[in-house]
Design a protein around this motif. Structure first.
Motif, short mmCIF file in Angstrom:
data_model
loop_
_atom_site.label_atom_id
_atom_site.label_comp_id
_atom_site.label_asym_id
_atom_site.label_seq_id
_atom_site.Cartn_x
_atom_site.Cartn_y
_atom_site.Cartn_z
N ALA A 1 0.82 -1.21 0.00
CA ALA A 1 0.00 0.00 0.00
C ALA A 1 0.86 1.26 0.00
O ALA A 1 0.57 2.22 -0.74
CB ALA A 1 -0.92 0.00 1.21
N GLU A 2 1.92 1.28 0.81
CA GLU A 2 2.74 2.50 0.91
C GLU A 2 3.48 2.81 -0.39
O GLU A 2 3.58 3.98 -0.79
CB GLU A 2 3.75 2.36 2.06
CG GLU A 2 4.68 3.55 2.16
CD GLU A 2 5.32 3.70 3.53
OE1 GLU A 2 6.36 4.37 3.61
OE2 GLU A 2 4.78 3.15 4.51
N ASN B 1 2.66 1.62 -3.34
CA ASN B 1 1.72 1.54 -4.46
C ASN B 1 2.20 0.58 -5.56
O ASN B 1 2.32 0.93 -6.74
CB ASN B 1 1.50 2.94 -5.06
CG ASN B 1 0.31 2.97 -6.01
OD1 ASN B 1 -0.64 2.20 -5.87
ND2 ASN B 1 0.36 3.87 -6.99
N ASP C 1 2.09 -3.62 -7.21
CA ASP C 1 1.17 -4.74 -7.37
C ASP C 1 1.69 -5.96 -6.60
O ASP C 1 2.80 -5.94 -6.04
CB ASP C 1 0.95 -5.07 -8.84
CG ASP C 1 2.24 -5.40 -9.58
OD1 ASP C 1 3.20 -5.89 -8.94
OD2 ASP C 1 2.32 -5.16 -10.80
#
Length: 398
Positions: free
Chosen positions: A34-35, A37, A39
């Motif tokens: 998440a941090e 970004n 996949d």
């Protein structure tokens, strides 16, 4: 505490810290993705790069430990993976994460074989199996420790703080260096070595056709061990959620049940190995693993799944306890760390691709086919194991 117990305690602690470090990535992966970004595939490369680091570190530090001493190099590997882990917490890009995990992998890969060699040289042959099993259980302690720390730190302080805990092994490294002497067997070998006997050379693992065959056979067995473990522990919880309708909490309970079975299996394997010998014990556990994994695909109901998971864990990962003693028995002290680290870390690197293959199978088939694949792996390992000589005398004197 006598010397034998000190070697076990140090090696157990080292493998515990290594297991903790590796599992930190698993628990923090969602936050890291998440941090930055990225996949899932990009995130998955973190583990792959760590495994590559382990392979290289296993070879390099194995050779260094055979040449310069077990304890000295053992402490360096602990410090290295501690620094790599802590640096992960300050990474500002996914590329930096890759670099720091590679550094951590270098240290972690070197630590395993050196600790196993140290224990093998401190304990008599009729007790090496149980000593090896005590050390191997350390990895499971690391999983539990990582889970507890992650539950406490991640929700409040975030994933970066979790990796700062990785600095603690540095303290442990200094304690080891201060309180444990070099292996007496290694010191004796250093005094007796002559010009004809090269020390800690990777080429010695392939010095003759017979030694080459033994080395390749042990690599294949280690690969099956890692491939089976990864295939079971990474994919089976989600497969059970899908096929049996288990909730996340129920699949977590399965993980705990399987881990408990693994710990009991390791301790049992070590005792069996000392009593019945390596070849017979590996044979029993490999055949039982193949049967247990295949039959488990037909289990239904919560109770059967939990008990079956513990049984599968008992046999399939119980064997992990014996590889340190098994590999050490085939090679002389001059190349023992090199052999143990090289063989097992090759198994880690190759077996680490098993989850990818299992994922491919699941896309086209079902859980039964996956379990047949895992059962087939244990059958292959059993056939390879039969080609090994009962003792390593031929290699010990080569």
């Amino acid at each position: 505490m006598d010397y034998r117990k000190k070697t076990v305690v140090a090696s157990v602690a080292g493998l515990t810290l290594e297991g903790m470090d590796i599992m930190f990535i698993s628990f923090a992966m969602t936050m890291i993705i998440a941090e930055f970004n990225i996949d899932l595939a990009t995130g998955g490369l973190i583990s792959s790069i760590t495994n590559i680091g382990m392979l290289l570190g296993g070879i390099v530090f194995g050779v260094l430990a055979d040449k310069y001493g077990r304890v000295k190099v053992f402490t360096y590997t602990i410090i290295l993976f501690a620094i790599g882990t802590a640096l992960t917490g300050v990474a500002t890009s996914i590329e930096q994460v890759y670099v720091y995990r590679f550094i951590a992998g270098l240290g972690a890969g070197g630590e395993y074989g050196i600790g196993m060699a140290l224990v093998a040289e401190a304990w008599p042959k009729n007790k090496q199996g149980r000593a090896s099993s005590y050390v191997s259980v350390g990895a499971q302690y690391g999983v539990i420790l990582a889970a507890l720390l992650s539950a406490i730190i991640l929700p409040t302080l975030g994933w970066r703080a979790l990796f700062f805990v990785g600095l603690l092994p540095v303290i442990f490294a200094f304690i080891v260096r201060k309180n444990i002497d070099e292996s007496p067997e290694w010191l004796a070998a250093q005094k007796q070595q002559n010009n004809k006997q090269e020390n800690g050379k990777l080429a010695q693992l392939f010095a003759s056709p017979r030694i080459t065959m033994t080395t390749l056979s042990l690599i294949l067995m280690a690969t099956v061990q890692i491939a089976g473990y990864n295939g079971l522990m990474i994919w089976l919880p989600s497969m059970l959620q899908k096929s049996q309708g288990l909730s996340v909490s129920s699949s977590a309970l399965w993980t705990i049940s399987t881990a408990v079975g693994m710990i009991i299996g390791m301790l049992t394997f070590g005792r069996f190995m000392d009593r019945f010998g390596a070849k017979r014990t590996f044979g029993i556990f490999l055949v039982a693993s193949a049967c247990a994994v295949f039959l488990y695909s037909f289990a239904t109901g919560a109770v059967a799944i939990l008990i079956g998971g513990a049984v599968v864990g008992f046999f399939s990962n119980g064997m992990f306890a014996g590889y340190g003693a098994l590999i050490s028995s085939f090679y002389p002290v001059q190349i023992r760390s090199t052999a143990t680290n090289t063989i097992f870390n090759f198994g880690r690197a190759i077996g680490g691709f098993s989850p990818i293959f299992v994922g491919y199978i699941l896309q086209s088939y079902d859980m039964t086919v996956v379990m047949i694949y895992l059962a087939a792996l244990y059958c292959i390992s059993f056939i390879v194991m039969l080609t090994l000589k009962s003792s390593g005398k031929e290699l010990q004197t080569a």
